[in-house]
Design a protein around this motif. Sequence first.
Motif, PDB file in Angstrom:
ATOM      1  N   LEU A   1      36.029  29.509  42.329  1.00  0.00           N
ATOM      2  CA  LEU A   1      36.573  29.846  41.022  1.00  0.00           C
ATOM      3  C   LEU A   1      37.820  30.691  41.241  1.00  0.00           C
ATOM      4  N   VAL A   2      38.942  30.177  40.760  1.00  0.00           N
ATOM      5  CA  VAL A   2      40.190  30.910  40.978  1.00  0.00           C
ATOM      6  C   VAL A   2      40.690  31.401  39.633  1.00  0.00           C
ATOM      7  N   ASP A   3      40.491  32.657  39.349  1.00  0.00           N
ATOM      8  CA  ASP A   3      40.903  33.217  38.059  1.00  0.00           C
ATOM      9  C   ASP A   3      41.063  34.725  38.213  1.00  0.00           C
ATOM     10  N   PRO A   4      42.190  35.268  37.789  1.00  0.00           N
ATOM     11  CA  PRO A   4      42.393  36.705  37.948  1.00  0.00           C
ATOM     12  C   PRO A   4      41.570  37.520  36.953  1.00  0.00           C
ATOM     13  N   ASN A   5      41.063  36.885  35.898  1.00  0.00           N
ATOM     14  CA  ASN A   5      40.369  37.639  34.856  1.00  0.00           C
ATOM     15  C   ASN A   5      38.904  37.825  35.219  1.00  0.00           C
ATOM     16  N   ASP A   6      38.528  39.068  35.450  1.00  0.00           N
ATOM     17  CA  ASP A   6      37.166  39.370  35.879  1.00  0.00           C
ATOM     18  C   ASP A   6      36.116  39.001  34.835  1.00  0.00           C
TER      19      ASP A   6
END
Lengths: 152, 705
Positions: B10-15
């Motif tokens: 999963l590549v997403d900066p939003n925690d």
Amino acid sequence: MFETYPRILIIEDNPDHAELIIRSLEVTDYDISLYHVSDGEEALDFLFRKNEYKTLTKDDMPNLILLDLKLPKLDGFEVLKTIKNTDSLRHIPVIVLTTSNMDTDIQKAYDLQANSYLVKPINFTLFITLMEEFGSYWLEHNVRPLSDNGKG
Amino acid sequence: MDEPLFNLLLVDPNDNDCKIIRNAFNSYFDRCVISAAHSVSDARDCLNSNTYNIIILNAALSGDDGTAFLRTLKKAPVIAMIDPLNKKHAADPTNAGAVTYVVKTKAVMRKLPELADQILAENNLNYKKNCLNTNVSEQYKNLYYSMEEGIVLHEIIFDGQGTPIDYVIVDVNPSYEKILCIKRADAIGKYAADLYNSPTPPYLDLYSRVVQTGQPTSFDTYYAPMKKYFSISVFKIDDSEFATVFKDVTSVKHMFDQMKHRTSRLKSKLDKLLSAQDSLDFFSISDITNIDELQKIQDIFSQVTNVASVIVDNKGNRITSPSNECQPCYNYTKTPTACHGCPLTRYMLNRNTGTNNEYTSAFEPYFDREEAPIVIAGKEMAKWIIGKCILKHADENLIQKISKKKQITIEEVIAQLTSRNNHHQIPFEKIKEFLWLLAKEISTLGYNNLTLAKELENKKIFEQERDALIHELEEKNKELQQFAYAVSHDLKSPLITVQGYLGLIKRNLNNESIEQFNHDLSRISNAVSKMQMLLDDLLELSRVGSVNHDIESFSLTDVVYEAIELVQGRILERNVTVTVDPSLPEIIGDRVRIMQLFQNLIDNAVKFIGDTERPLIEIGYQEIDNQPCVFVRDNGIGIAVKDQSKIFELFTKLDPDSSGTGIGLTLVKRIVEMHDGTIWYTSEGAGKGSTFYIAFPVENTTNHL
């Protein structure tokens, strides 16, 4: 001219009537041969010596025909028409003997060259008388052509 | 424990989002390992040390970098997530190689495991699911999966101010896939406008109102991009989600439209027929009057009065050729005889035509015209127009104009005008009166002709009816004659037999053998019973049509079985198999007669079954030319083609040796005719079996199939 042996073909589908005709003619004193066929097709087979009548000879050919009009398979008018349209048969006197006394039937029979038209009487004595008179006229007084050289 | 581990990158900066997605996957898959990366470089590290079944990537991730990164991912399918408010770039990730894109809303994120599962299942990769992944009861789930209607779950996207701007498809059921031909995996997470090829999100206002008010609604609509009619129900799920249930009603709608169209066409036709006024439209003046005669009258009129005349029909088309066309104005116009070149004719036909034409307008003050209508049965059928050059005030300007145009002197023009006027003793006003009188006369004549034409039409119909009646009578008469003939012949025959044998017995009373006596007696007795049979059958025949039973509705199947029962003895004797089609219709008619009909047909079939190895009679149902037909078929001796036309005639017995009177089929035919039906017979010839078909009128037949 010499006397030919009278041979009568009776074309009659009603077996009772056929027997009555035959027995009436037998009691008359004529020395005759009687043949009986019971429908129109059989009648033509007889006259043209076809199928079951293959073996007949010229001597078996009738010199008088008694014809009923209402016949199975091929009706009496058709038989009459064929006889009168055939050179070798045309000379044979055809006497229509039927129950019908309708004008149209009588007219049509004569138009097709029937030689005489008789209505079957209900009274038996009349029937016998008719047959006797029939015999006396057609077999005794009437001069018939020679069946062997009929057409001439 | 044989199932493989489910590996997700999963590549997403939003925690926060990562957490939602992680929870969703963990509850959906039984054994799930999730690596989360916040940046492209983190992701690269993960990819170097591990393999993944699927990659979920936030496409907004550092702009071009994310897309460029996406291009390098070949080993695992990628689901790209795009920002709900960044619709513009929706197509980019898929162009760069992602399997699909989804709009990143909360509901969609929760659906990601199912989407991933479906994408992998398409590649035959199956992972064990957690049984506790749903709180929906099994019953509802079944309904959702199996119902015929399409169901779609949506989530509304609001802008910063909380205004709905779009909506996203969260999930769909199998019927949706079937109806719209869109795969579930392609639908999940998509913008509605994108998915349905629409410039704006379809029905967004309506849907957001449902979400805002919580009030469910339903509507019928034509969705143009798909060229389909839908019946759609909408209801709210929560503050941003709603569901639609829909049905494709296109075919129903088309049928309905066609019916409506057909009905309206029929109605207009009917209206036209019913309106007597319109029937006159079918007539033109030429149907009512003789145009040649009209022309003659017009010519004479023009000659006598020295005016130009022409007659036009109600559409303004000339129906006569103009008479005296140029003569009344010969001195001025010298136009060719062709009427279209003549200003007077032009003026006559239409006052307005040619007003722009200088040539005509120059003459206009000298023209006069009159028209009288020819009115037939209240309708103007034609107009008789006359025109003439007359001298009004000799306007100097005009005289000058004419002289210029004609290149003659002013004196000559005046002289001509004066001289012309002197030639005509009849004033134009008188001619007008005369014209009106004449037109009225022609109108009366035309009306008489019209009435005559109508009478003739009526007479024709009457004659046709009469001829048909006469024909029918002749047919009946023929039938009657045939009947009388048949009766006299067939009834006389046994009488002759009886009398004949009685006579023989009487004559031979003394010398006849007992055998001969018995023989003659049996002949008599047979003839008497034959007579009895004939009389009974004749009586029965005469009863058809005169003795009627109640007309009722009944099952033909029952009646046929009853009929079979009545001839059972003969059927068993000949060892015949009889089959009855259970789908025989219900019939309205005389039950007793119909049974008699089938009894005769079946009896007949048994009688002539011949010596077939497997004698069979079939009674069945068949539609021929949209007419319900019942047939009785056998594999018996059949009938020679030449005799087939005779079979329904009275006393016709094709087989002289058969028992019976020859009345059966006549009776059958009469019963069928009494029921307004038709009966016919087919056989390929002798020895090939027989089929009798009976067609009953449609309105008296109901087939319960």
